[in-house]
Structure formats: C-alpha cells, structure tokens
Scaffold this motif. Structure first.
Motif, PDB file in Angstrom:
ATOM      1  N   ALA A   1       0.853  -1.188   0.000  1.00 30.71           N
ATOM      2  CA  ALA A   1       0.000   0.000   0.000  1.00 30.71           C
ATOM      3  C   ALA A   1       0.893   1.245   0.000  1.00 30.71           C
ATOM      4  CB  ALA A   1      -0.914  -0.003   1.236  1.00 30.71           C
ATOM      5  N   PRO A   2       0.352   2.387  -0.426  1.00 25.45           N
ATOM      6  CA  PRO A   2       1.157   3.618  -0.423  1.00 25.45           C
ATOM      7  C   PRO A   2       1.653   3.969   0.975  1.00 25.45           C
ATOM      8  CG  PRO A   2      -0.840   3.908  -1.720  1.00 25.45           C
ATOM      9  CD  PRO A   2      -0.984   2.594  -0.996  1.00 25.45           C
TER      10      PRO A   2
ATOM     11  N   GLY B   1       2.425   8.830  -0.134  1.00 25.61           N
ATOM     12  CA  GLY B   1       1.516   8.444  -1.204  1.00 25.61           C
ATOM     13  C   GLY B   1       2.182   7.537  -2.231  1.00 25.61           C
ATOM     14  N   THR B   2       1.508   7.325  -3.345  1.00 31.26           N
ATOM     15  CA  THR B   2       2.031   6.474  -4.413  1.00 31.26           C
ATOM     16  C   THR B   2       3.231   7.142  -5.066  1.00 31.26           C
ATOM     17  OG1 THR B   2      -0.189   5.595  -4.833  1.00 31.26           O
ATOM     18  CG2 THR B   2       1.446   5.270  -6.553  1.00 31.26           C
TER      19      THR B   2
ATOM     20  N   GLY C   1       3.521   1.086   2.664  1.00 33.91           N
ATOM     21  CA  GLY C   1       2.622   0.444   3.612  1.00 33.91           C
ATOM     22  C   GLY C   1       2.442  -1.037   3.340  1.00 33.91           C
TER      23      GLY C   1
ATOM     24  N   ASP D   1      -8.393  -1.865   4.259  1.00 34.80           N
ATOM     25  CA  ASP D   1      -8.318  -0.611   3.518  1.00 34.80           C
ATOM     26  C   ASP D   1      -6.856  -0.196   3.356  1.00 34.80           C
ATOM     27  OD1 ASP D   1      -8.541   1.886   2.425  1.00 34.80           O
ATOM     28  OD2 ASP D   1      -9.680   2.770   4.080  1.00 34.80           O
ATOM     29  N   PRO D   2      -6.359  -0.048   2.096  1.00 32.71           N
ATOM     30  CA  PRO D   2      -4.955   0.327   1.900  1.00 32.71           C
ATOM     31  C   PRO D   2      -4.619   1.722   2.402  1.00 32.71           C
ATOM     32  CG  PRO D   2      -6.144   0.348  -0.193  1.00 32.71           C
ATOM     33  CD  PRO D   2      -7.059  -0.271   0.819  1.00 32.71           C
ATOM     34  N   LYS D   3      -5.641   2.519   2.687  1.00 27.18           N
ATOM     35  CA  LYS D   3      -5.402   3.863   3.215  1.00 27.18           C
ATOM     36  C   LYS D   3      -5.735   3.952   4.702  1.00 27.18           C
ATOM     37  CE  LYS D   3      -6.222   6.203  -1.200  1.00 27.18           C
ATOM     38  NZ  LYS D   3      -7.016   7.240  -1.923  1.00 27.18           N
ATOM     39  N   GLY D   4      -6.083   2.821   5.282  1.00 32.75           N
ATOM     40  CA  GLY D   4      -6.425   2.799   6.693  1.00 32.75           C
ATOM     41  C   GLY D   4      -5.203   2.590   7.566  1.00 32.75           C
ATOM     42  N   GLU D   5      -5.393   1.878   8.664  1.00 33.58           N
ATOM     43  CA  GLU D   5      -4.297   1.619   9.592  1.00 33.58           C
ATOM     44  C   GLU D   5      -3.291   0.684   8.927  1.00 33.58           C
ATOM     45  OE1 GLU D   5      -4.061   0.752  14.346  1.00 33.58           O
ATOM     46  OE2 GLU D   5      -5.238  -0.643  13.138  1.00 33.58           O
ATOM     47  N   ARG D   6      -2.038   1.156   8.830  1.00 35.72           N
ATOM     48  CA  ARG D   6      -1.027   0.392   8.111  1.00 35.72           C
ATOM     49  C   ARG D   6       0.229   0.203   8.942  1.00 35.72           C
ATOM     50  NH1 ARG D   6      -0.719   4.671   3.461  1.00 35.72           N
ATOM     51  NH2 ARG D   6      -1.565   5.860   5.197  1.00 35.72           N
TER      52      ARG D   6
ATOM     53  N   PRO E   1       1.251  -1.019  -6.106  1.00 33.82           N
ATOM     54  CA  PRO E   1       0.246  -1.127  -5.045  1.00 33.82           C
ATOM     55  C   PRO E   1      -0.670  -2.321  -5.310  1.00 33.82           C
ATOM     56  CG  PRO E   1       0.390   1.130  -5.854  1.00 33.82           C
ATOM     57  CD  PRO E   1       1.197   0.289  -6.799  1.00 33.82           C
TER      58      PRO E   1
END
Length: 260
Positions: A56-57, A61-62, A113, A120-125, A188
């Motif tokens: 994940a990012p 970010g990416t 991440g 969720d790839p943008k959640g808790e990582r 990703p």
C-alpha cells in the motif's frame, strides 16, 4: 459409575483450562501479527518477524518510478555498460567476447505500507523501510538498450540518462557497445513478504532491517503459504476438548447425584 466418570471429566477439564487459555492467547497474538495489527507488532519490537500482506502507499503516497514513470510503492534501477574488452591477442584467431559493468544503481528509500488482505490500503497500516533492502522478485518494468553515438550516424536519443538517480561511475574499460537500462517496481496491491524487525517511530510501526543484516522484501509470493496458522488449530482443539470435558463431566456428575 456416573459420578466417577463425571468427576474424571471435570478433573480433565481443570487440567485443560490453563492449557486452553495459553493456546488461545498464543493464537490471538499470532493472529494479530498475521493481520498486521500495529498494536500487536509494537509489542514485538526488536524481534525478527516474517510478515505477508498487500503493498500500500506510504506516508508520501504512491510513488513514480524514475525511468518508466510507473505508479509504485517501491522502485529500483540499474545501468549496465556493455563493451568490447581490450584484447591483447590481435591475431586472426582472436575471438572478442563482449562484457558488461554496472555503472549505476539506485533503490527508493521511501516508506511503503503493508496491510492485511481485504483491509483498507489507506487505513491503519504497518510501514516498511526499504533503505538498503534485499529484494527478490520485483517486477521488471523496463529494459532498454541504447547504442553509443557513432560519428555521422543518427541514433535514438538517450532520454533515460537524465533520469538516473545517483552517480554514474566505474572504470570505463574497452570500447563501449551500448548502455542497458533496467528498472524494477513493486506496484500497489501486490502481495509482499517482508522479513525484518518492528520498530516504533513517531507512533508508527515500521519494519526495518535487523541489526547487522538487511531487510528482505519478496514481492508476489504465494499468500496460501501463510494462511494456515498452526496456533489456531491448537487453540480450537484445546477449547473443544475443554468444553466437552466440562459439559459432559457436569452433566454426568449431576445425573449421578440425582440417580444416587
């Protein structure tokens, strides 16, 4: 007879109780590691672990790879110089064999991440610090040969040279034939296995290289290999055995008392 059997089963349940509690605790702890829960991993700070998840990012970010410009969470590239070595034997039977040297290499060091499958790839990582890592199996997204310019001959412009990160260095021996550019990426959503140690940085869990070693990053591994937690089987077996002994023992003991 019922009293004896019931009492024996209750004794067995008492013996199994602490084992069941230990088994359940081990399973839940292992499940927290498998599900990449930052709180669980923080409690294992400094321990060498192998974690598998979805790339994940990172905080930035990416990323965009240096040469091909592909979206990714990690990228690395290398430049090879192919050349004809100086041949001391100049006779008619001399055979020239081309050789190559690596004259530049670079790997991104931005955190990326890692999340459990389905999260969720943008959640808790959990984050991975790939600085100086050893990677095995990243996707080769670019491989291009660029011939050296020849006097009076039009050649394709080397538009990649300006995108190379870091210094281009080496001993330029012999006669240059061409330059080869290679670039690898981790995109990703790819399954990645990471072997390193958890560390807590500014409240975030980061997987880093072990002391005196390198972080190992292995993209596109088989997730099925990591889906059978042995602790779960152990915990469920102990729980089932404890429940059966406790319930059956109580029932038989009550029946024995009522009959007697």
């Amino acid at each position: 007879m019922l009293l004896v059997i019931g009492s024996a089963l209750l004794v067995a349940a008492v013996v199994l109780l602490p084992l069941t509690v230990i088994g359940l605790r081990r399973w839940l702890r292992r499940r927290g590691i498998t599900r990449l829960r930052p709180a669980t991993l923080a409690s294992h700070e400094g321990e060498r672990l192998t974690l598998t998840g979805v790339a994940a990012p990172g905080p930035e970010g990416t990323l965009s790879s240096s040469l091909a410009g592909n979206d990714c969470v990690w990228h690395g590239h290398e430049v090879l110089r192919h050349y004809w070595p100086l041949n001391r034997d100049t006779g008619d039977s001399a055979v020239r064999e081309r050789a190559c040297d690596s004259i530049a290499d670079h790997m991104s060091e931005d955190l990326f991440g890692l999340v459990a499958e389905g999260d969720d790839p943008k959640g808790e990582r959990v984050f991975v610090d790939p600085a100086g890592c050893e990677q095995r199996g990243a996707e080769l997204c670019l491989q291009r040969l660029v011939e050296r310019p020849k006097p009076g001959v039009a050649t394709v412009a080397d538009d990649l040279l300006s995108r190379v990160k870091g210094r281009i260095s080496g001993v330029f021996r012999g006669e240059t034939i061409e330059f080869e550019y290679r670039e690898w990426v981790i995109r990703p959503g790819r399954i990645v296995r990471v072997t390193g140690v958890p560390a807590v940085r500014d409240g975030q869990v980061v997987i880093t290289a072990p002391e005196g070693g390198k972080l190992l990053v292995e993209p596109d591994v088989d997730l099925q290999e990591d889906r059978t937690p042995p602790r779960r089987t152990e915990a469920l077996s102990l729980t089932a055995a404890f429940t059966v002994c406790a319930v059956a023992g109580s029932v038989l003991l009550l029946l024995g008392i009522s009959v007697g």
